[in-house]
Motif scaffolding. Structure first.
Motif, short mmCIF file in Angstrom:
data_model
loop_
_atom_site.label_atom_id
_atom_site.label_comp_id
_atom_site.label_asym_id
_atom_site.label_seq_id
_atom_site.Cartn_x
_atom_site.Cartn_y
_atom_site.Cartn_z
N VAL A 605 93.56 -114.36 -62.22
CA VAL A 605 93.01 -113.72 -61.01
C VAL A 605 91.88 -114.55 -60.42
O VAL A 605 91.83 -114.79 -59.21
CB VAL A 605 92.54 -112.29 -61.35
CG1 VAL A 605 91.85 -111.66 -60.14
CG2 VAL A 605 93.72 -111.45 -61.79
N MET A 606 90.95 -115.01 -61.26
CA MET A 606 89.74 -115.65 -60.77
C MET A 606 89.93 -117.14 -60.49
O MET A 606 89.36 -117.67 -59.53
CB MET A 606 88.61 -115.45 -61.78
CG MET A 606 88.27 -114.00 -62.05
SD MET A 606 87.60 -113.15 -60.61
CE MET A 606 86.06 -114.03 -60.38
N TYR A 607 90.68 -117.83 -61.36
CA TYR A 607 90.73 -119.28 -61.28
C TYR A 607 92.13 -119.82 -61.01
O TYR A 607 92.29 -121.03 -60.85
CB TYR A 607 90.19 -119.91 -62.57
CG TYR A 607 88.89 -119.30 -63.03
CD1 TYR A 607 87.72 -119.47 -62.29
CD2 TYR A 607 88.83 -118.54 -64.20
CE1 TYR A 607 86.53 -118.91 -62.71
CE2 TYR A 607 87.64 -117.98 -64.62
CZ TYR A 607 86.49 -118.16 -63.87
OH TYR A 607 85.32 -117.60 -64.27
N GLY A 608 93.16 -118.98 -61.00
CA GLY A 608 94.52 -119.45 -60.77
C GLY A 608 95.08 -120.26 -61.91
O GLY A 608 95.97 -121.08 -61.70
N ILE A 609 94.58 -120.05 -63.13
CA ILE A 609 95.05 -120.77 -64.31
C ILE A 609 96.08 -119.90 -65.01
O ILE A 609 95.77 -118.80 -65.47
CB ILE A 609 93.89 -121.12 -65.26
CG1 ILE A 609 92.83 -121.96 -64.53
CG2 ILE A 609 94.40 -121.85 -66.49
CD1 ILE A 609 91.61 -122.25 -65.37
N TYR A 610 97.32 -120.40 -65.09
CA TYR A 610 98.40 -119.62 -65.68
C TYR A 610 98.54 -119.96 -67.17
O TYR A 610 98.08 -121.01 -67.63
CB TYR A 610 99.72 -119.88 -64.95
CG TYR A 610 99.75 -119.31 -63.56
CD1 TYR A 610 100.22 -118.01 -63.34
CD2 TYR A 610 99.31 -120.05 -62.47
CE1 TYR A 610 100.24 -117.48 -62.06
CE2 TYR A 610 99.32 -119.53 -61.18
CZ TYR A 610 99.80 -118.24 -60.99
OH TYR A 610 99.81 -117.70 -59.72
N PRO A 611 99.17 -119.08 -67.93
CA PRO A 611 99.36 -119.35 -69.37
C PRO A 611 100.18 -120.61 -69.58
O PRO A 611 101.00 -120.99 -68.74
CB PRO A 611 100.10 -118.10 -69.88
CG PRO A 611 99.84 -117.04 -68.86
CD PRO A 611 99.68 -117.75 -67.55
N PRO A 612 99.98 -121.28 -70.72
CA PRO A 612 100.74 -122.50 -71.00
C PRO A 612 102.24 -122.20 -71.05
O PRO A 612 102.69 -121.21 -71.61
CB PRO A 612 100.22 -122.95 -72.38
CG PRO A 612 98.89 -122.29 -72.51
CD PRO A 612 98.98 -121.00 -71.77
N GLY A 613 103.04 -123.11 -70.43
CA GLY A 613 104.49 -122.96 -70.43
C GLY A 613 105.06 -122.24 -69.24
O GLY A 613 106.27 -122.25 -69.03
N TYR A 614 104.20 -121.62 -68.42
CA TYR A 614 104.70 -120.90 -67.24
C TYR A 614 104.49 -121.75 -66.00
O TYR A 614 103.39 -122.24 -65.74
CB TYR A 614 103.97 -119.56 -67.07
CG TYR A 614 104.36 -118.83 -65.80
CD1 TYR A 614 105.59 -118.19 -65.69
CD2 TYR A 614 103.50 -118.81 -64.70
CE1 TYR A 614 105.95 -117.53 -64.53
CE2 TYR A 614 103.84 -118.15 -63.54
CZ TYR A 614 105.07 -117.51 -63.46
OH TYR A 614 105.43 -116.86 -62.31
N VAL A 615 105.57 -121.95 -65.21
CA VAL A 615 105.52 -122.73 -63.98
C VAL A 615 105.73 -121.77 -62.81
O VAL A 615 106.82 -121.20 -62.66
CB VAL A 615 106.60 -123.84 -63.96
CG1 VAL A 615 106.52 -124.63 -62.67
CG2 VAL A 615 106.44 -124.74 -65.18
N PRO A 616 104.72 -121.54 -61.98
CA PRO A 616 104.89 -120.63 -60.84
C PRO A 616 105.97 -121.12 -59.89
O PRO A 616 106.07 -122.31 -59.57
CB PRO A 616 103.50 -120.64 -60.18
CG PRO A 616 102.57 -121.13 -61.22
CD PRO A 616 103.35 -122.07 -62.07
N GLY A 617 106.84 -120.23 -59.46
CA GLY A 617 107.89 -120.55 -58.50
C GLY A 617 109.12 -121.17 -59.08
O GLY A 617 110.05 -121.52 -58.34
#
Length: 735
Positions: A605-617
């Motif tokens: 939410v705050m920094y746009g950092i996703y969990p390791p292994g997940y690629v947005p889109g």
């Protein structure tokens, strides 16, 4: 004075026990001398003996190895590095834990942690670990700091006092009058007395007053006897200064009150003496015989049974002539049963209960090798001193032996000049002059053998942080785990001893009729708002269903363990709960896992950092629950801002419209003809001469301007529907 076991009988039991353990006590002093290097034992037992006539030379070094001190410090530090944690198991009559039981269990854990902290439990554990490592066993003694835990005594008022009626009206007096020492008195009302005790206990908690005392004693300072239920009685024996028995001291005043029955004011005038025969007597210094001694040291004995506590003062190092200075019931209980306030904590238990053979320590090998090595090195230093001082003999050529004088005795060169040293003298010698030396080749081989054995008996290098940078983590972890097995039993013994001490505290506190006030034990403060609050705890909530755990990992162990746990977690071989509980050493694994999930959502939410292994889109990529929660949080926050700020709502609408336009253009353009390729071809919807027309894009998306395409007049819009009117011509734009 309370009736109980006579002082003579108590001293006789202590003397008999010390006679049985005399060899053990001497062995303890020898080991202490090997570690701390003091000279209260024979040099032959330390391995520093030098035979005559060489003991008087100043060149012979009495060597003592430093390995015993290093080994004792190692095990003592390992056992005291991690503090024991008292954990309360909530007990209910159903198969579910109620919120009340869980809350009481949490409050009791804080109380036990505070009691351990305010009684300097960490310092006591260091002393206990030291004596356990060196002697094989240590002893913990705990007692209340005072009999009333700092509560004020009940007040009494004379019935003839002029303020009696006023005190009655205010409800401060009990309704019944009593007779005491020939006078009629009124006692303080019970509720008023309870309020005063409650307020005093709360103030004592704020002031940081201790409720109990906690001390650790070595083996040679304790005499005890056991039965099937544990220690039947125990006594601590220590030396005190003569000033501790002077006028105004607690020991002298206690003797005057118990033996003479005098008041506190008069008791301050008394002190203890030693008469001509060494017996302990008490009296007032003014007028005392000049032969009565007050100097030197004294022996203080605290004797505990399961019922009584007796304090005895004897002469220095003597158990023959003692005088009782205090006697009383200590009220120590464990789960309602009377208990001796002394707890025995061994390193290793053996298979017998014979004094001196009932406990053991991993340093037995070290203490066995070190005196031998000390003696070998001492002899070698003596031999070196002999070899460095020239001593000469004459070897005859025919091998007939040494040169002898007229009387048949060998000739010795000591203070006279040797032949050939003085140029003016010429002497004829029937032989060859040689220097007398001591050969140490055999000693060197024997010393190397014992040094190798000592190195194997010392603690493993991996336990000292020397793990090897090139070794795999699992291999180092295996070595660490194996080395910790030597500490498993003493750690369990410490946990059991701390549990028994805590249960004794609970037994004393459960006798109180007012709440207990305490401040939570100090810990990590994440910010200024994490203050230590005053907690009120009812003694009836105390539970003895507790267990104590103590971690054995050092800094090196924890680093390796974290590395192993991180690798297993990355491979999904363990759960996050197991990682925090087993490998990270979190006190509350559930809370740690919850904080981890909160941090993941916060990063998205705050920094746009996703969990390791997940690629947005990414196409057909599964949507993790944390991202769904983060999207919901973002939606809730945006909805709240739209409702509270009209400017934010307008700005959000404009951004949404712009994003919709860009998506529509991207869908209708051929591959490689989007804005990123340099523009749009003419004739495409939304482009005129290379310029974008937002209105056309909005029309294609179904966005309509209010009134767009409608007839300009109501008649044209209604047509034949106008009452009394004629069918109007279709307006432009009407189908």
């Amino acid at each position: 004075m309370n009736a109980g076991m006579p002082v003579g009988r108590i001293l006789a039991m202590i003397r008999e026990r010390r006679r049985l353990t005399a060899d053990v006590d001497y062995r303890v002093r020898v080991r202490r001398a090997l570690v701390q290097r003091y000279g209260d034992v024979k040099p032959s037992d330390l391995g520093t003996n030098i035979v005559a006539p060489y003991e008087s030379t100043q060149l012979a070094l009495r060597t003592m190895m430093g390995e015993p001190a290093k080994a004792v410090q190692h095990y003592a530090n390992r056992l005291s590095a991690n503090q024991p944690q008292i954990i309360v198991s909530p007990v209910t009559v159903t198969d579910e834990i109620t919120a009340t039981a869980d809350r009481h269990a949490g409050a009791q854990e804080k109380l036990d942690a505070q009691l351990w902290d305010e009684n300097r439990g960490a310092a006591m554990l260091q002393q206990l670990a030291w004596t356990m490592s060196m002697d094989g066993v240590g002893y913990i003694v705990t007692m209340p700091a005072d009999a009333t835990f700092g509560a004020p005594e009940r007040e009494y008022f004379d019935a003839t006092d002029a303020d009696i009626e006023r005190l009655k009206r205010e409800g401060k007096l009990s309704p019944m009058v009593k007779e005491r020492e020939g006078r009629l008195i009124y006692a303080e009302h019970g509720d008023v007395w309870a309020d005063r005790r409650k307020g005093a206990r709360k103030q004592a908690a704020i002031d940081g007053r201790r409720l109990f005392t906690l001390r650790a004693y070595p083996r040679d300072m304790v005499a005890c006897d056991r039965d099937i239920d544990g220690l039947r009685w125990g006594a601590t024996i220590e030396s005190i200064l003569g000033s501790d028995t002077d006028t105004g001291s607690d020991l002298a005043m206690s003797w005057a009150r118990t033996q003479r029955g005098v008041s506190d004011a008069d008791a301050a005038k008394y002190r203890l003496f030693r008469d001509e025969k060494g017996r302990i007597v008490g009296g007032i210094p003014e007028g005392a015989p000049s032969s009565w001694s007050t100097s030197g040291s004294w022996t203080l004995i605290n004797w505990y049974s399961r019922i009584e506590h007796v304090v005895i003062v004897c002469g220095d190092g003597s158990l023959e002539s003692g005088v009782e200075v205090y006697r009383g019931r200590h009220n120590c209980t464990v789960q309602g049963q009377p208990e001796c306030p002394i707890e025995e904590v061994p390193f290793y238990r053996t298979d017998v209960v014979v004094p001196g053979q009932d406990f053991s320590t991993p340093l037995e090998q070290v203490f066995a090798y070190v005196p031998i090595i000390n003696q070998l090195v001492t002899l070698r230093s003596n031999a070196a001193g002999i070899n460095l001082i020239p001593r000469w003999v004459i070897e005859s050529k025919d091998g007939s032996g040494v040169i002898r004088g007229d009387d048949g005795e060998p000739l010795m060169y000591d203070s006279e000049a040797a032949p050939g040293l003085d140029p003016k003298d010429a002497a004829v010698v029937a032989g060859t002059i040689r220097q007398l030396t001591v050969e140490t080749a055999d000693t060197d081989e024997l010393l190397a053998l014992y040094l190798e054995s000592l190195a194997k008996a010392m603690p493993a290098p991996v336990t000292e942080g020397i793990a090897g940078a090139s070794a795999p983590a699992y291999q180092v972890r295996q070595l660490i785990q194996q080395s910790q097995e030597n500490l498993r039993q003493p750690s369990d013994n410490i946990c059991y001893g701390v549990k028994r001490v805590a249960q004794r505290w609970h037994g004393w506190l459960s006798q109180l009729d007012t709440p207990i006030y305490f401040l939570s034990a100090p810990g990590h403060r994440p910010d200024r708002r994490a203050v230590r609050g005053l907690i009120e705890f009812d003694p009836q909530w105390l539970s003895d269903a507790i267990y104590v755990k103590q971690e054995l990992d050092t800094a090196s162990d924890r680093t390796i363990q974290l590395q192993v746990g991180a690798e297993l977690l990355a491979q999904n071989l363990i759960t996050p709960r197991e990682y925090y509980e087993v490998y990270a050493g979190a006190q509350d694994a559930r809370e740690a896992e919850l904080q981890r999930d909160i941090q993941i959502v916060k990063n998205i939410v705050m920094y746009g950092i996703y969990p390791p292994g997940y690629v947005p889109g990414a196409p057909n990529a599964p949507m993790p629950v944390a991202i769904q929660i983060a999207d919901g949080v973002r939606g809730d926050v945006q909805q709240m801002l739209i409702e509270e700020s009209s400017a934010y709502a307008v700005n959000a609408a404009q951004q949404m419209l712009a994003q919709a336009s860009q998506q529509a253009m991207a869908q209708q353009m051929p591959m490689g003809m989007g804005p990123e390729a340099g523009g749009m071809p003419p004739g495409m919807p939304g482009a005129v001469g290379g310029e974008m027309i937002p209105g056309n894009v909005a029309t294609q998306q179904g966005v309509r301007q209010p009134g767009m395409g409608a007839a300009p007049t109501i008649d044209q819009q209604l047509g034949a529907a106008v009452p009394g009117g004629m069918m109007a011509a279709p307006s432009p734009g009407m189908g």
